[in-house]
Write an enzyme that holds these catalytic residues in place. Structure first.
Site, PDB file in Angstrom:
ATOM      1  N   TYR A 122      41.973  28.503  27.332  1.00 58.06           N
ATOM      2  CA  TYR A 122      43.067  29.346  26.832  1.00 58.06           C
ATOM      3  C   TYR A 122      43.824  28.667  25.691  1.00 58.06           C
ATOM      4  O   TYR A 122      44.799  27.943  25.924  1.00 58.06           O
ATOM      5  CB  TYR A 122      44.040  29.670  27.991  1.00 58.06           C
ATOM      6  CG  TYR A 122      43.323  30.353  29.122  1.00 58.06           C
ATOM      7  CD1 TYR A 122      43.257  31.740  29.191  1.00 58.06           C
ATOM      8  CD2 TYR A 122      42.658  29.610  30.102  1.00 58.06           C
ATOM      9  CE1 TYR A 122      42.545  32.372  30.200  1.00 58.06           C
ATOM     10  CE2 TYR A 122      41.949  30.233  31.117  1.00 58.06           C
ATOM     11  CZ  TYR A 122      41.898  31.613  31.150  1.00 58.06           C
ATOM     12  OH  TYR A 122      41.183  32.241  32.146  1.00 58.06           O
TER      13      TYR A 122
ATOM     14  N   ASP B  15      41.140  36.747  39.109  1.00 62.71           N
ATOM     15  CA  ASP B  15      42.443  37.249  39.552  1.00 62.71           C
ATOM     16  C   ASP B  15      42.184  38.159  40.738  1.00 62.71           C
ATOM     17  O   ASP B  15      41.073  38.592  40.968  1.00 62.71           O
ATOM     18  CB  ASP B  15      43.108  38.065  38.434  1.00 62.71           C
ATOM     19  CG  ASP B  15      43.511  37.177  37.266  1.00 62.71           C
ATOM     20  OD1 ASP B  15      44.082  36.104  37.516  1.00 62.71           O
ATOM     21  OD2 ASP B  15      43.233  37.562  36.118  1.00 62.71           O
TER      22      ASP B  15
ATOM     23  N   SER C 277      27.149  34.991  21.512  1.00 60.90           N
ATOM     24  CA  SER C 277      26.958  35.567  22.850  1.00 60.90           C
ATOM     25  C   SER C 277      27.805  36.827  22.954  1.00 60.90           C
ATOM     26  O   SER C 277      28.780  36.993  22.204  1.00 60.90           O
ATOM     27  CB  SER C 277      27.310  34.555  23.941  1.00 60.90           C
ATOM     28  OG  SER C 277      28.591  34.013  23.725  1.00 60.90           O
TER      29      SER C 277
ATOM     30  N   TYR D 248      32.873  40.042  36.286  1.00 62.28           N
ATOM     31  CA  TYR D 248      32.931  40.190  37.739  1.00 62.28           C
ATOM     32  C   TYR D 248      34.299  40.772  38.053  1.00 62.28           C
ATOM     33  O   TYR D 248      35.322  40.161  37.698  1.00 62.28           O
ATOM     34  CB  TYR D 248      32.791  38.791  38.338  1.00 62.28           C
ATOM     35  CG  TYR D 248      32.415  38.734  39.787  1.00 62.28           C
ATOM     36  CD1 TYR D 248      31.222  39.290  40.237  1.00 62.28           C
ATOM     37  CD2 TYR D 248      33.240  38.094  40.706  1.00 62.28           C
ATOM     38  CE1 TYR D 248      30.863  39.200  41.569  1.00 62.28           C
ATOM     39  CE2 TYR D 248      32.879  37.995  42.044  1.00 62.28           C
ATOM     40  CZ  TYR D 248      31.683  38.554  42.468  1.00 62.28           C
ATOM     41  OH  TYR D 248      31.321  38.473  43.773  1.00 62.28           O
TER      42      TYR D 248
ATOM     43  N   GLU E  89      29.653  39.696  25.683  1.00 56.50           N
ATOM     44  CA  GLU E  89      30.102  39.949  27.052  1.00 56.50           C
ATOM     45  C   GLU E  89      30.165  41.454  27.336  1.00 56.50           C
ATOM     46  O   GLU E  89      30.633  42.226  26.502  1.00 56.50           O
ATOM     47  CB  GLU E  89      31.486  39.311  27.225  1.00 56.50           C
ATOM     48  CG  GLU E  89      32.055  39.467  28.620  1.00 56.50           C
ATOM     49  CD  GLU E  89      33.320  38.643  28.806  1.00 56.50           C
ATOM     50  OE1 GLU E  89      33.337  37.444  28.447  1.00 56.50           O
ATOM     51  OE2 GLU E  89      34.304  39.219  29.308  1.00 56.50           O
TER      52      GLU E  89
ATOM     53  N   PHE F  73      46.628  45.331  27.111  1.00 59.31           N
ATOM     54  CA  PHE F  73      45.755  44.320  27.703  1.00 59.31           C
ATOM     55  C   PHE F  73      46.248  42.917  27.329  1.00 59.31           C
ATOM     56  O   PHE F  73      46.271  42.000  28.161  1.00 59.31           O
ATOM     57  CB  PHE F  73      44.333  44.585  27.189  1.00 59.31           C
ATOM     58  CG  PHE F  73      43.280  43.821  27.917  1.00 59.31           C
ATOM     59  CD1 PHE F  73      43.173  43.894  29.300  1.00 59.31           C
ATOM     60  CD2 PHE F  73      42.370  43.025  27.227  1.00 59.31           C
ATOM     61  CE1 PHE F  73      42.198  43.184  29.974  1.00 59.31           C
ATOM     62  CE2 PHE F  73      41.394  42.308  27.891  1.00 59.31           C
ATOM     63  CZ  PHE F  73      41.305  42.383  29.261  1.00 59.31           C
TER      64      PHE F  73
ATOM     65  N   GLN G 171      39.745  32.661  25.942  1.00 61.15           N
ATOM     66  CA  GLN G 171      40.451  33.944  25.885  1.00 61.15           C
ATOM     67  C   GLN G 171      40.543  34.320  24.407  1.00 61.15           C
ATOM     68  O   GLN G 171      40.571  33.429  23.547  1.00 61.15           O
ATOM     69  CB  GLN G 171      41.859  33.754  26.483  1.00 61.15           C
ATOM     70  CG  GLN G 171      42.687  34.996  26.558  1.00 61.15           C
ATOM     71  CD  GLN G 171      41.983  36.074  27.379  1.00 61.15           C
ATOM     72  OE1 GLN G 171      41.134  36.801  26.856  1.00 61.15           O
ATOM     73  NE2 GLN G 171      42.300  36.164  28.648  1.00 61.15           N
TER      74      GLN G 171
ATOM     75  N   HIS H 181      31.876  34.152  20.856  1.00 62.39           N
ATOM     76  CA  HIS H 181      31.587  34.922  22.081  1.00 62.39           C
ATOM     77  C   HIS H 181      32.323  36.251  21.959  1.00 62.39           C
ATOM     78  O   HIS H 181      33.561  36.275  21.931  1.00 62.39           O
ATOM     79  CB  HIS H 181      32.069  34.138  23.305  1.00 62.39           C
ATOM     80  CG  HIS H 181      31.887  34.876  24.597  1.00 62.39           C
ATOM     81  ND1 HIS H 181      30.645  35.057  25.187  1.00 62.39           N
ATOM     82  CD2 HIS H 181      32.780  35.499  25.419  1.00 62.39           C
ATOM     83  CE1 HIS H 181      30.783  35.742  26.311  1.00 62.39           C
ATOM     84  NE2 HIS H 181      32.062  36.024  26.475  1.00 62.39           N
TER      85      HIS H 181
HETATM   86  P1  FAD Z   1      41.514  28.292  36.511  1.00 66.26           P
HETATM   87  O1  FAD Z   1      40.824  27.422  35.542  1.00 66.26           O
HETATM   88  O2  FAD Z   1      41.352  27.978  37.963  1.00 66.26           O
HETATM   89  O3  FAD Z   1      43.060  28.302  36.114  1.00 66.26           O
HETATM   90  C1  FAD Z   1      43.970  29.250  36.657  1.00 66.26           C
HETATM   91  C2  FAD Z   1      45.401  28.765  36.538  1.00 66.26           C
HETATM   92  O4  FAD Z   1      45.641  27.741  37.470  1.00 66.26           O
HETATM   93  C3  FAD Z   1      45.796  28.152  35.193  1.00 66.26           C
HETATM   94  O5  FAD Z   1      47.139  28.483  34.946  1.00 66.26           O
HETATM   95  C4  FAD Z   1      45.617  26.661  35.371  1.00 66.26           C
HETATM   96  O6  FAD Z   1      46.502  25.919  34.545  1.00 66.26           O
HETATM   97  C5  FAD Z   1      45.953  26.502  36.847  1.00 66.26           C
HETATM   98  N1  FAD Z   1      45.088  25.523  37.535  1.00 66.26           N
HETATM   99  C6  FAD Z   1      43.766  25.321  37.318  1.00 66.26           C
HETATM  100  N2  FAD Z   1      43.284  24.389  38.178  1.00 66.26           N
HETATM  101  C7  FAD Z   1      44.329  24.023  38.955  1.00 66.26           C
HETATM  102  C8  FAD Z   1      44.470  23.117  40.027  1.00 66.26           C
HETATM  103  N3  FAD Z   1      43.416  22.402  40.472  1.00 66.26           N
HETATM  104  N4  FAD Z   1      45.707  22.992  40.618  1.00 66.26           N
HETATM  105  C9  FAD Z   1      46.771  23.712  40.176  1.00 66.26           C
HETATM  106  N5  FAD Z   1      46.696  24.598  39.139  1.00 66.26           N
HETATM  107  C10 FAD Z   1      45.488  24.748  38.537  1.00 66.26           C
HETATM  108  N6  FAD Z   1      38.518  37.613  35.244  1.00 66.26           N
HETATM  109  C11 FAD Z   1      37.812  38.323  36.154  1.00 66.26           C
HETATM  110  O7  FAD Z   1      38.381  38.779  37.146  1.00 66.26           O
HETATM  111  N7  FAD Z   1      36.484  38.577  35.976  1.00 66.26           N
HETATM  112  C12 FAD Z   1      35.782  38.093  34.918  1.00 66.26           C
HETATM  113  O8  FAD Z   1      34.582  38.317  34.797  1.00 66.26           O
HETATM  114  C13 FAD Z   1      36.497  37.332  33.938  1.00 66.26           C
HETATM  115  N8  FAD Z   1      35.869  36.804  32.869  1.00 66.26           N
HETATM  116  C14 FAD Z   1      36.563  36.010  31.984  1.00 66.26           C
HETATM  117  C15 FAD Z   1      35.875  35.428  30.915  1.00 66.26           C
HETATM  118  C16 FAD Z   1      36.555  34.614  30.007  1.00 66.26           C
HETATM  119  C17 FAD Z   1      35.782  33.990  28.866  1.00 66.26           C
HETATM  120  C18 FAD Z   1      37.948  34.371  30.165  1.00 66.26           C
HETATM  121  C19 FAD Z   1      38.693  33.518  29.193  1.00 66.26           C
HETATM  122  C20 FAD Z   1      38.632  34.951  31.232  1.00 66.26           C
HETATM  123  C21 FAD Z   1      37.952  35.761  32.163  1.00 66.26           C
HETATM  124  N9  FAD Z   1      38.594  36.346  33.247  1.00 66.26           N
HETATM  125  C22 FAD Z   1      37.889  37.102  34.155  1.00 66.26           C
HETATM  126  C23 FAD Z   1      40.032  36.146  33.455  1.00 66.26           C
HETATM  127  C24 FAD Z   1      40.300  34.951  34.375  1.00 66.26           C
HETATM  128  O9  FAD Z   1      39.696  35.175  35.627  1.00 66.26           O
HETATM  129  C25 FAD Z   1      41.798  34.813  34.546  1.00 66.26           C
HETATM  130  O10 FAD Z   1      42.363  34.361  33.351  1.00 66.26           O
HETATM  131  C26 FAD Z   1      42.226  33.952  35.725  1.00 66.26           C
HETATM  132  O11 FAD Z   1      43.640  34.143  35.920  1.00 66.26           O
HETATM  133  C27 FAD Z   1      42.004  32.474  35.546  1.00 66.26           C
HETATM  134  O12 FAD Z   1      40.686  32.125  35.696  1.00 66.26           O
HETATM  135  P2  FAD Z   1      40.219  30.624  35.312  1.00 66.26           P
HETATM  136  O13 FAD Z   1      38.802  30.503  35.689  1.00 66.26           O
HETATM  137  O14 FAD Z   1      40.610  30.294  33.946  1.00 66.26           O
HETATM  138  O15 FAD Z   1      41.125  29.812  36.354  1.00 66.26           O
END
Ligand code: FAD
Length: 280
Positions: free
Chosen positions: A137, A101, A8, A42, A10, A208, A168, A257
Protein backbone atom coordinates in the site's frame (compact mmCIF):
# COMPACT_ATOMS: atom_id res chain seq x y z
CA UNK A 1 12.77 1.71 -18.22
CA UNK A 2 12.78 -1.99 -17.22
CA UNK A 3 13.66 -4.11 -20.30
CA UNK A 4 10.42 -6.10 -20.53
CA UNK A 5 7.92 -4.89 -17.98
CA UNK A 6 5.83 -7.65 -16.43
CA UNK A 7 2.16 -7.28 -17.25
CA UNK A 8 -0.62 -8.97 -15.27
CA UNK A 9 -4.41 -8.62 -15.25
CA UNK A 10 -6.81 -9.03 -12.36
CA UNK A 11 -10.40 -10.30 -12.67
CA UNK A 12 -13.24 -10.76 -10.23
CA UNK A 13 -15.40 -13.90 -10.34
CA UNK A 14 -18.67 -13.07 -12.14
CA UNK A 15 -21.96 -14.17 -10.60
CA UNK A 16 -23.79 -14.99 -13.82
CA UNK A 17 -23.26 -17.26 -16.81
CA UNK A 18 -23.22 -14.19 -19.09
CA UNK A 19 -20.61 -12.54 -16.88
CA UNK A 20 -18.49 -15.64 -17.06
CA UNK A 21 -18.74 -15.86 -20.84
CA UNK A 22 -17.74 -12.21 -21.08
CA UNK A 23 -14.78 -12.87 -18.79
CA UNK A 24 -13.49 -15.64 -21.04
CA UNK A 25 -13.64 -13.25 -24.00
CA UNK A 26 -11.84 -10.57 -21.98
CA UNK A 27 -9.14 -13.04 -21.01
CA UNK A 28 -8.69 -14.12 -24.63
CA UNK A 29 -8.38 -10.52 -25.86
CA UNK A 30 -5.95 -9.48 -23.11
CA UNK A 31 -3.77 -12.47 -23.91
CA UNK A 32 -2.49 -10.35 -26.84
CA UNK A 33 -0.42 -8.37 -24.31
CA UNK A 34 1.41 -11.56 -23.27
CA UNK A 35 0.76 -11.16 -19.57
CA UNK A 36 2.87 -13.11 -17.11
CA UNK A 37 -0.37 -14.14 -15.40
CA UNK A 38 -4.02 -13.37 -14.79
CA UNK A 39 -5.45 -13.38 -11.28
CA UNK A 40 -8.92 -13.91 -9.84
CA UNK A 41 -10.03 -12.18 -6.65
CA UNK A 42 -11.51 -13.92 -3.62
CA UNK A 43 -14.71 -12.49 -2.16
CA UNK A 44 -14.34 -10.89 1.25
CA UNK A 45 -14.54 -13.58 3.93
CA UNK A 46 -14.26 -16.37 1.34
CA UNK A 47 -17.68 -15.63 -0.16
CA UNK A 48 -16.54 -16.64 -3.68
CA UNK A 49 -14.59 -19.73 -2.62
CA UNK A 50 -16.18 -22.05 -5.22
CA UNK A 51 -16.53 -19.53 -8.05
CA UNK A 52 -12.94 -18.33 -7.73
CA UNK A 53 -11.66 -21.92 -7.62
CA UNK A 54 -13.82 -22.97 -10.59
CA UNK A 55 -12.67 -20.12 -12.81
CA UNK A 56 -9.05 -20.70 -11.88
CA UNK A 57 -9.15 -24.45 -12.56
CA UNK A 58 -11.10 -23.92 -15.80
CA UNK A 59 -8.58 -21.38 -17.08
CA UNK A 60 -5.73 -23.67 -16.06
CA UNK A 61 -7.26 -26.35 -18.24
CA UNK A 62 -6.86 -23.93 -21.15
CA UNK A 63 -3.17 -23.66 -20.27
CA UNK A 64 -3.45 -20.14 -18.88
CA UNK A 65 -1.13 -18.87 -16.15
CA UNK A 66 -3.63 -17.94 -13.50
CA UNK A 67 -3.28 -17.00 -9.85
CA UNK A 68 -6.13 -17.29 -7.36
CA UNK A 69 -6.33 -14.69 -4.60
CA UNK A 70 -6.66 -16.41 -1.25
CA UNK A 71 -7.38 -15.46 2.34
CA UNK A 72 -8.42 -17.37 5.41
CA UNK A 73 -11.57 -15.30 5.74
CA UNK A 74 -13.72 -17.26 8.18
CA UNK A 75 -12.33 -20.62 7.04
CA UNK A 76 -10.43 -23.21 9.05
CA UNK A 77 -7.04 -24.66 8.09
CA UNK A 78 -8.58 -27.76 6.55
CA UNK A 79 -10.66 -25.75 4.08
CA UNK A 80 -7.66 -23.63 3.04
CA UNK A 81 -5.52 -26.78 2.68
CA UNK A 82 -8.25 -28.30 0.50
CA UNK A 83 -8.09 -25.28 -1.81
CA UNK A 84 -4.30 -25.38 -1.93
CA UNK A 85 -4.40 -29.07 -2.92
CA UNK A 86 -7.00 -28.36 -5.57
CA UNK A 87 -4.78 -25.61 -7.00
CA UNK A 88 -1.67 -27.76 -6.85
CA UNK A 89 -3.40 -30.58 -8.72
CA UNK A 90 -4.64 -28.11 -11.36
CA UNK A 91 -1.06 -26.97 -11.99
CA UNK A 92 -1.47 -23.50 -10.50
CA UNK A 93 1.94 -22.07 -9.64
CA UNK A 94 1.10 -18.63 -8.22
CA UNK A 95 -1.15 -17.39 -5.43
CA UNK A 96 -2.01 -13.87 -4.25
CA UNK A 97 -2.00 -14.30 -0.45
CA UNK A 98 -4.08 -11.82 1.54
CA UNK A 99 -5.58 -11.18 4.93
CA UNK A 100 -8.69 -9.99 3.14
CA UNK A 101 -11.61 -8.21 4.74
CA UNK A 102 -14.82 -9.52 6.23
CA UNK A 103 -18.10 -8.81 4.45
CA UNK A 104 -19.99 -6.13 6.36
CA UNK A 105 -21.96 -7.62 9.23
CA UNK A 106 -19.60 -10.59 9.64
CA UNK A 107 -16.76 -8.70 11.29
CA UNK A 108 -17.49 -9.89 14.78
CA UNK A 109 -17.77 -13.62 14.11
CA UNK A 110 -14.30 -14.37 12.85
CA UNK A 111 -10.75 -13.30 13.54
CA UNK A 112 -8.93 -12.25 10.37
CA UNK A 113 -5.60 -13.98 9.82
CA UNK A 114 -2.82 -11.54 8.85
CA UNK A 115 -1.35 -12.12 5.42
CA UNK A 116 2.13 -12.98 6.79
CA UNK A 117 0.54 -15.88 8.70
CA UNK A 118 -1.16 -17.13 5.52
CA UNK A 119 2.13 -16.87 3.61
CA UNK A 120 3.89 -18.90 6.33
CA UNK A 121 1.02 -21.42 6.32
CA UNK A 122 1.24 -21.91 2.54
CA UNK A 123 5.02 -22.29 2.66
CA UNK A 124 4.78 -24.76 5.56
CA UNK A 125 2.32 -26.98 3.72
CA UNK A 126 3.36 -26.61 0.08
CA UNK A 127 7.05 -25.66 0.16
CA UNK A 128 8.11 -23.81 -2.97
CA UNK A 129 5.18 -24.99 -5.07
CA UNK A 130 3.73 -21.50 -5.44
CA UNK A 131 5.11 -18.07 -6.29
CA UNK A 132 3.47 -15.92 -3.63
CA UNK A 133 2.31 -12.39 -4.33
CA UNK A 134 1.20 -10.18 -1.44
CA UNK A 135 -0.52 -6.79 -1.24
CA UNK A 136 1.33 -3.50 -0.63
CA UNK A 137 0.00 0.00 0.00
CA UNK A 138 2.01 3.01 -1.24
CA UNK A 139 -0.62 5.30 0.35
CA UNK A 140 -0.79 3.14 3.50
CA UNK A 141 -3.39 0.51 4.37
CA UNK A 142 -6.44 2.23 5.92
CA UNK A 143 -6.07 0.30 9.19
CA UNK A 144 -2.30 0.71 9.48
CA UNK A 145 -1.08 1.97 12.84
CA UNK A 146 1.61 4.02 11.08
CA UNK A 147 3.50 4.26 7.78
CA UNK A 148 6.54 2.54 9.31
CA UNK A 149 4.45 -0.24 10.83
CA UNK A 150 2.80 -0.92 7.49
CA UNK A 151 6.23 -1.31 5.87
CA UNK A 152 7.40 -3.47 8.76
CA UNK A 153 4.42 -5.77 8.26
CA UNK A 154 5.06 -5.87 4.51
CA UNK A 155 8.62 -6.93 5.29
CA UNK A 156 7.15 -9.63 7.54
CA UNK A 157 5.25 -11.02 4.56
CA UNK A 158 8.51 -11.33 2.59
CA UNK A 159 10.28 -12.87 5.57
CA UNK A 160 7.47 -15.42 5.76
CA UNK A 161 8.18 -16.44 2.16
CA UNK A 162 6.41 -14.05 -0.25
CA UNK A 163 8.18 -13.45 -3.57
CA UNK A 164 6.72 -10.18 -4.81
CA UNK A 165 4.00 -7.62 -4.12
CA UNK A 166 1.16 -5.98 -6.03
CA UNK A 167 0.10 -2.56 -4.85
CA UNK A 168 -3.24 -0.98 -4.17
CA UNK A 169 -3.96 1.45 -7.00
CA UNK A 170 -2.95 5.10 -6.73
CA UNK A 171 -2.82 8.13 -9.03
CA UNK A 172 0.19 9.87 -7.55
CA UNK A 173 3.43 8.29 -8.81
CA UNK A 174 5.45 10.00 -6.05
CA UNK A 175 3.59 7.91 -3.49
CA UNK A 176 4.88 4.77 -5.21
CA UNK A 177 8.47 5.95 -5.67
CA UNK A 178 8.69 7.20 -2.08
CA UNK A 179 7.24 3.90 -0.88
CA UNK A 180 9.86 1.95 -2.88
CA UNK A 181 12.62 4.03 -1.28
CA UNK A 182 11.24 3.39 2.18
CA UNK A 183 10.89 -0.33 1.48
CA UNK A 184 14.49 -0.45 0.27
CA UNK A 185 15.64 1.36 3.43
CA UNK A 186 13.73 -1.22 5.47
CA UNK A 187 15.66 -4.00 3.69
CA UNK A 188 12.95 -5.14 1.25
CA UNK A 189 14.51 -6.08 -2.07
CA UNK A 190 11.64 -8.01 -3.68
CA UNK A 191 9.84 -6.48 -6.70
CA UNK A 192 6.78 -4.36 -5.96
CA UNK A 193 4.44 -4.07 -8.94
CA UNK A 194 2.16 -1.03 -9.12
CA UNK A 195 -1.57 -1.77 -9.32
CA UNK A 196 -3.26 0.22 -12.09
CA UNK A 197 -6.94 1.12 -11.99
CA UNK A 198 -8.19 2.51 -15.32
CA UNK A 199 -10.74 5.29 -14.91
CA UNK A 200 -14.11 4.73 -16.58
CA UNK A 201 -16.96 5.40 -14.16
CA UNK A 202 -15.80 8.20 -11.88
CA UNK A 203 -18.69 8.02 -9.37
CA UNK A 204 -17.97 4.35 -8.68
CA UNK A 205 -14.24 4.96 -8.52
CA UNK A 206 -14.66 7.78 -5.98
CA UNK A 207 -16.82 5.59 -3.72
CA UNK A 208 -14.47 2.61 -3.98
CA UNK A 209 -11.42 4.79 -3.34
CA UNK A 210 -12.93 6.13 -0.11
CA UNK A 211 -13.29 2.56 1.17
CA UNK A 212 -9.87 1.27 0.24
CA UNK A 213 -7.90 4.40 1.14
CA UNK A 214 -6.71 5.28 -2.40
CA UNK A 215 -6.37 9.02 -2.92
CA UNK A 216 -7.78 10.73 -5.98
CA UNK A 217 -5.80 13.98 -6.46
CA UNK A 218 -7.92 17.10 -5.95
CA UNK A 219 -7.29 18.45 -9.44
CA UNK A 220 -8.37 15.16 -11.00
CA UNK A 221 -11.48 14.88 -8.86
CA UNK A 222 -12.59 18.42 -9.75
CA UNK A 223 -11.90 17.93 -13.44
CA UNK A 224 -13.79 14.64 -13.50
CA UNK A 225 -16.71 16.03 -11.50
CA UNK A 226 -17.09 18.86 -14.00
CA UNK A 227 -17.74 16.43 -16.85
CA UNK A 228 -21.24 15.28 -17.72
CA UNK A 229 -20.42 13.23 -20.80
CA UNK A 230 -19.03 9.75 -19.91
CA UNK A 231 -16.90 9.94 -23.06
CA UNK A 232 -15.04 12.98 -21.62
CA UNK A 233 -14.40 11.03 -18.42
CA UNK A 234 -13.12 8.07 -20.40
CA UNK A 235 -10.80 10.28 -22.47
CA UNK A 236 -9.29 12.10 -19.49
CA UNK A 237 -9.04 8.79 -17.60
CA UNK A 238 -7.10 7.25 -20.47
CA UNK A 239 -4.75 10.23 -20.69
CA UNK A 240 -4.10 10.42 -16.95
CA UNK A 241 -3.59 6.69 -16.37
CA UNK A 242 -1.42 6.28 -19.48
CA UNK A 243 0.80 9.14 -18.22
CA UNK A 244 0.91 7.51 -14.80
CA UNK A 245 2.00 4.16 -16.27
CA UNK A 246 4.58 5.86 -18.47
CA UNK A 247 6.05 7.70 -15.47
CA UNK A 248 6.09 4.50 -13.41
CA UNK A 249 7.85 2.46 -16.08
CA UNK A 250 10.30 5.26 -16.89
CA UNK A 251 11.05 5.51 -13.16
CA UNK A 252 11.92 1.81 -12.96
CA UNK A 253 8.67 0.07 -11.96
CA UNK A 254 9.19 -3.62 -12.82
CA UNK A 255 5.80 -3.96 -14.52
CA UNK A 256 2.10 -3.14 -14.24
CA UNK A 257 -0.79 -5.04 -12.62
CA UNK A 258 -4.15 -4.00 -14.10
CA UNK A 259 -7.41 -4.04 -12.16
CA UNK A 260 -9.44 -4.84 -15.27
CA UNK A 261 -12.94 -4.95 -13.72
CA UNK A 262 -13.36 -7.78 -16.27
CA UNK A 263 -13.29 -5.32 -19.17
CA UNK A 264 -11.02 -5.41 -22.19
CA UNK A 265 -11.22 -1.80 -23.37
CA UNK A 266 -9.81 0.32 -20.54
CA UNK A 267 -6.66 -1.75 -19.88
CA UNK A 268 -6.08 -2.47 -23.59
CA UNK A 269 -6.38 1.23 -24.49
CA UNK A 270 -3.75 2.18 -21.91
CA UNK A 271 -1.39 -0.58 -23.00
CA UNK A 272 -1.86 0.32 -26.66
CA UNK A 273 -1.16 3.97 -25.88
CA UNK A 274 2.03 2.85 -24.12
CA UNK A 275 3.07 0.93 -27.21
CA UNK A 276 2.31 -2.61 -26.03
CA UNK A 277 0.43 -5.02 -28.28
CA UNK A 278 -1.07 -4.13 -31.64
CA UNK A 279 -2.89 -0.86 -32.18
CA UNK A 280 -6.61 -1.52 -32.64
P1 FAD B 1 -2.19 -7.61 5.87
O1 FAD B 1 -0.90 -7.56 5.16
O2 FAD B 1 -2.40 -8.71 6.86
O3 FAD B 1 -2.40 -6.19 6.57
C1 FAD B 1 -3.66 -5.79 7.10
C2 FAD B 1 -3.49 -4.68 8.12
O4 FAD B 1 -2.95 -5.19 9.31
C3 FAD B 1 -2.54 -3.55 7.73
O5 FAD B 1 -3.05 -2.35 8.27
C4 FAD B 1 -1.21 -3.91 8.36
O6 FAD B 1 -0.44 -2.76 8.67
C5 FAD B 1 -1.68 -4.64 9.61
N1 FAD B 1 -0.85 -5.82 9.93
C6 FAD B 1 -0.29 -6.69 9.05
N2 FAD B 1 0.35 -7.68 9.71
C7 FAD B 1 0.17 -7.44 11.02
C8 FAD B 1 0.57 -8.11 12.20
N3 FAD B 1 1.29 -9.25 12.13
N4 FAD B 1 0.20 -7.58 13.41
C9 FAD B 1 -0.53 -6.44 13.48
N5 FAD B 1 -0.94 -5.74 12.38
C10 FAD B 1 -0.59 -6.24 11.17
N6 FAD B 1 -9.51 -8.29 -0.71
C11 FAD B 1 -10.33 -9.37 -0.85
O7 FAD B 1 -11.23 -9.56 -0.03
N7 FAD B 1 -10.20 -10.22 -1.90
C12 FAD B 1 -9.22 -10.09 -2.84
O8 FAD B 1 -9.12 -10.90 -3.76
C13 FAD B 1 -8.34 -8.97 -2.72
N8 FAD B 1 -7.34 -8.78 -3.60
C14 FAD B 1 -6.45 -7.74 -3.42
C15 FAD B 1 -5.39 -7.60 -4.32
C16 FAD B 1 -4.47 -6.56 -4.15
C17 FAD B 1 -3.32 -6.43 -5.13
C18 FAD B 1 -4.62 -5.64 -3.08
C19 FAD B 1 -3.66 -4.50 -2.90
C20 FAD B 1 -5.68 -5.78 -2.19
C21 FAD B 1 -6.60 -6.84 -2.33
N9 FAD B 1 -7.66 -7.02 -1.46
C22 FAD B 1 -8.52 -8.09 -1.61
C23 FAD B 1 -7.88 -6.10 -0.34
C24 FAD B 1 -7.18 -6.60 0.93
O9 FAD B 1 -7.70 -7.85 1.29
C25 FAD B 1 -7.45 -5.60 2.04
O10 FAD B 1 -6.74 -4.42 1.79
C26 FAD B 1 -7.19 -6.12 3.44
O11 FAD B 1 -7.75 -5.17 4.37
C27 FAD B 1 -5.74 -6.28 3.80
O12 FAD B 1 -5.19 -7.40 3.22
P2 FAD B 1 -3.58 -7.61 3.30
O13 FAD B 1 -3.30 -8.93 2.72
O14 FAD B 1 -2.88 -6.44 2.78
O15 FAD B 1 -3.43 -7.68 4.89
Amino acid sequence: MTDTPRISFEFFPPKTVEGREKLYKTREALQAFEPEFFSVTYGAGGTTRETTANIVTDMRRDGISIAPHLSFGGDNEETVLGLLNQYREAGVDRIVALRGDMPSGMGAVAQLVYANELVAFIRRHTGDQFHLEVAAYPEIHPEAESYDDDIRYLKGKFEAGANSALTQYFYNPDAYFYFLDQCEKAGIDAPIYPGIMPITNFTNLARFSRNCGAEIPRWLRHRMESYRDPEDIRKLGLEVVTDLCDTLLEGGAPGLHFYTMNQIGPSAAILNALGFGDEE
